[in-house]
Scaffold this active site. Structure first.
Site, short mmCIF file in Angstrom:
data_model
loop_
_atom_site.label_atom_id
_atom_site.label_comp_id
_atom_site.label_asym_id
_atom_site.label_seq_id
_atom_site.Cartn_x
_atom_site.Cartn_y
_atom_site.Cartn_z
CG ASP A 1 28.79 11.92 2.05
OD1 ASP A 1 29.80 11.54 2.68
OD2 ASP A 1 27.63 11.82 2.50
CD GLU B 1 27.02 17.96 8.42
OE1 GLU B 1 26.19 17.15 8.86
OE2 GLU B 1 28.19 17.67 8.15
CG ASP C 1 29.24 11.43 9.16
OD1 ASP C 1 29.28 12.47 8.48
OD2 ASP C 1 28.67 10.38 8.77
#
Ligand code: MIG
Length: 751
Positions: A483, A412, A409
């Site tokens: 999300d 990015e 997670d």
């Protein structure tokens, strides 16, 4: 652009064109794939997506006409004009069809906003962007024709067909509800397919810098792609139909390796499951409610102070015991790992990383610090092969505890103290690079580190899930769409997002069932599991602070519906596994938009609320609140309702009943659907029988089976069967390959 053509030369399959201001290379990779390379910033390709030499010996001809060169392979013709305009034609059926032409006219934005007006309107808080005037240092503008539809581009929001929209590739963690108007999400997959009234092609624009795609929003007559920096490096891919384009793209960027079988089972997750008791009672509750479950996910709550590669032993007294007890009940543990390493003296991951120079740096040479969950944190430099190795070896922390998969997670990479500046120094394999260049492949490199480390440690097929990635990440990881929220619009979007991810070479994906943020409703839960049970990654997940979403919290009716669709999924596992095999071999996605197989059917080019699972199942779920009937379009051929077996003629629209417990599913005539008996988890029955559901009509089907765990299949340890039916309740079974145990029984059920 580059002045006149001075000279050209050919060496093997590469043609170098010397323009006044710039050299350009064209490389014939296969008879369907040509690379156009303008080395603006480096003389060689520095691809993260394309690994190894993809050039196949290909015969082609090259000749010079008055004002252009003609390059011709068996499948395509490429005309390269003396002003560096390039046109691609296909050659199918001895017919030359112009597929893709460089745009030659003026760029005329359809609308432009005055600066003074923008300033004025911003006062109220509006966020206006100025369409038009989009010129980037690296750029390509191509002609759009009437009727062209554009698909792909990874996980972007919005409708299936991207024509008239614009997007950006800059991996972004945006906590707001994902809107159709978002330009970026977590992933950057610079590949798209243009479907024309006649013909189809794909373009893979291999540039990791911040990139821009304007698919006719600026002007109906052209589309553009470009970037802030880097090379103009793109691949033109042609083929007779859309599947050939997907196959060409995945030939270049790689295909998903076979997953372990259990990963196709049901997964339960929630940010906030934070103690041993929680996990034990979840496992018990799944048993009690008779809902099959193969995995429980451990979100950041398992860590000590959000430090990766640690476990909080206060709330989990004995993680090893917990994980092995769960495994006895068939439930595997999947743990989250974020990239951010807490800045803390004597914390081994931090100390080792500092000592070995493994973290990204500021231009002044100091280690760059931002903040994520653990507070001040540093960023492992995954572009450095040594860092990947280090990270991968440390995964033994998890394998020793008995963990079965890793969920990446925040890669990015996300940051709480403002974005990372562009000039932060990272490594690109053997050279220094910048955040501007590395950002979009940070998640890709992290997934690669995880995959390779896990494979070395376990010898099994690694199960990795990532939020951020780039083209080619399918070789290392599965994905989820991040999300989302408990909104009907997001349930609708799950379909188009997954369809476009699949077309973009990433076949194993899922959405957070029930929605991550915000609070779900019983009806939304029921409708979401009816869609989610067809996602390769079948996971219910939600946010800490939002309503709990375990299947038993919404009353008997929803629990029964939930169980029905989880059971449906488990019964279809052999089919899903076959689709994985197909994906590994051809790059075909598992979830497919109808347009992939029926591209000449106008009715499916913009169909946003139906999808195929493989070629044989068509799913037309309800994704609207309160709806109990829906319009369903069935493409050509004959289709059968999965439950009632009612027969439908294709090429027509129908109104189909869909009460809350019904997700309309149709099976194509001639289908031989492989199914499994009921199980509470994959492997509960050691060697289950195979059930073949044979639908009327002639057809054939290839079925694959192996041990579902390791790489022995690559040495031939698998079985492959060919089933054939003539449509008259007759089935022929041929074993095409033998290298694995047989089924105890093959049960044949004629519909
Ligand atoms: O900023 O680890 O998308 O699935 O539960 C939140 C906590 C960080 C974001 C992920 C989500 C996960 C959550 N994470």
């Amino acid at each position: 652009m580059f002045g006149a053509l001075l000279n050209y030369s050919q060496k093997n399959q590469t043609i170098t064109l010397q323009y006044e201001k710039q050299n350009v290379q064209l490389q014939v990779l296969t008879d369907k794939i040509v690379n156009v390379f303008v080395p603006l910033t480096s003389t060689v390709h520095r691809s993260k997506a394309v690994e190894g030499d993809k050039e196949l010996p290909t015969s082609f001809s090259l000749s010079k006409e008055a004002d252009h060169l003609v390059l011709s392979t068996e499948s395509l013709i490429c005309k390269i004009y003396d002003d560096f305009k390039i046109d691609f034609y296909s050659k199918y059926g001895n017919e030359e069809t112009l597929l893709c032409a460089d745009y030659r006219g003026q760029r005329i934005p359809r609308f432009e906003l005055q600066e003074s007006f923008i300033e004025f309107i911003k006062q109220e808080g509006h966020n206006l962007d100025t369409a038009g005037n989009q010129n980037y240092p690296v750029q390509c503008v191509k002609k759009l024709d009437k009727g062209d539809c554009i698909y792909g581009l990874g996980d972007k929001t919005g409708v299936l067909n991207k024509r008239y929209y614009e997007y950006e590739n800059w991996n972004s963690d945006i906590p707001d509800p994902h809107e159709d108007s978002f330009k970026s999400l977590y992933k950057s997959v610079p590949f798209f397919i243009t479907l024309k009234e006649k013909g189809v092609y794909g373009i893979f624009y291999d540039n990791t810098f911040k990139s821009y795609f304007n698919f006719g929003k600026e002007n109906d007559n052209y589309y553009s792609f470009g970037s802030d920096d880097g090379n103009l490096d793109y691949y033109f891919i042609c083929g007779e139909n859309m599947p050939e384009i997907v196959s060409g793209y995945t030939y270049l960027t790689g295909r998903m390796p076979m997953p372990q079988k259990w990963t196709l089972g049901y997964h339960q997750s929630r940010w906030g499951y934070d103690s041993e008791e929680t996990f034990r009672s979840l496992a018990a509750k799944f048993q009690e409610c008779r809902i099959p479950c193969d995995a429980l996910h451990f979100d950041i709550d398992y860590m000590s102070h959000y430090k990766v590669f640690t476990w909080d032993t206060e709330r989990f007294s004995d993680p090893h015991k917990l994980i092995s007890d769960l495994k006895e009940q068939g439930i595997k543990a999947v743990t989250i790992i974020d990239p951010g390493v807490k800045v803390e003296k004597d914390y081994y991951m931090y100390e080792e990383g500092v000592e070995n120079d493994y973290f990204a740096k500021s231009p002044d040479g100091s280690i760059y610090v931002n903040a994520v969950w653990p507070g001040d944190a540093v960023y492992p430099d995954f572009g450095n092969p040594d860092v990947r190795k280090w990270w991968g070896e440390h995964l033994n922390f998890y394998t020793d505890l008995g963990v079965s998969g890793i969920w990446n997670d925040m890669n990015e990479p996300a940051s709480f103290n403002g974005p990372l500046p562009d000039d932060i120094i990272f490594t690109d394999e053997d050279k220094a690079s910048t955040h501007a260049e590395i950002h979009n492949v940070y998640g890709h490199n992290m997934a690669k580190a995880t995959y390779e480390g896990w494979k070395n440690l376990t010898g099994k097929r690694p199960f990795v899930i990532t939020r951020a990635c780039y083209s080619g990440s399918q070789k290392y990881t599965t994905v989820w769409t991040g999300d989302n929220q408990s909104l009907w619009t997001h349930l609708r979007m799950a379909i188009t997002q997954q369809c476009n991810l699949g077309l973009s070479g990433i076949p194993f994906m899922g959405t957070d069932i029930g929605g991550f943020g915000a609070d779900t409703t019983p009806e939304l839960m029921a409708r979401w599991v009816e869609v989610g049970c067809f996602s390769p990654l079948f996971r219910n997940h939600c946010a800490k602070g939002s309503m709990n979403q375990e299947p038993w919290l919404f009353g008997e009716e929803v629990l029964d519906i939930y169980r029905k669709y989880v059971e449906l999924r488990y019964s279809l596992l052999p089919y899903f596994y076959d689709l994985c095999r197909e994906s590994e071999q051809t790059g075909m996605p598992i979830i497919r938009p109808l347009v992939l197989h029926y591209e000449n059917d106008e009715n499916v080019r913009n169909l946003n609320d139906e999808f195929l699972v493989g070629e044989h199942l068509l799913v037309a779920p309800v994704v609207e609140q309160g709806v109990r009937k829906r319009m369903v379009y069935l493409p050509e051929g004959v289709w059968y309702d999965y439950t009632s077996h009612t027969k439908y003629q294709g090429n027509q629209f129908y109104i189909i009943d869909a009460p809350l417990d019904v997700c309309p599913i149709f099976v194509k005539a001639g289908t031989i659907l492989p199914k499994a008996p009921a199980q509470m988890y994959v492997g509960e029955i050691e060697n289950p029988e195979l059930i073949l559901e044979v639908y009327p009509g002639a057809g054939s089907y290839t079925h694959y089976n192996d041990n579902g765990e390791d790489f022995a299949y690559r040495d031939g340890a698998y079985n492959e069967y060919l089933f054939k039916t003539d449509g008259n309740r007759h089935l022929e079974i041929t074993k095409v390959h033998e290298g694995y145990r047989d089924y105890p029984d093959i049960v044949i059920n004629y519909v």
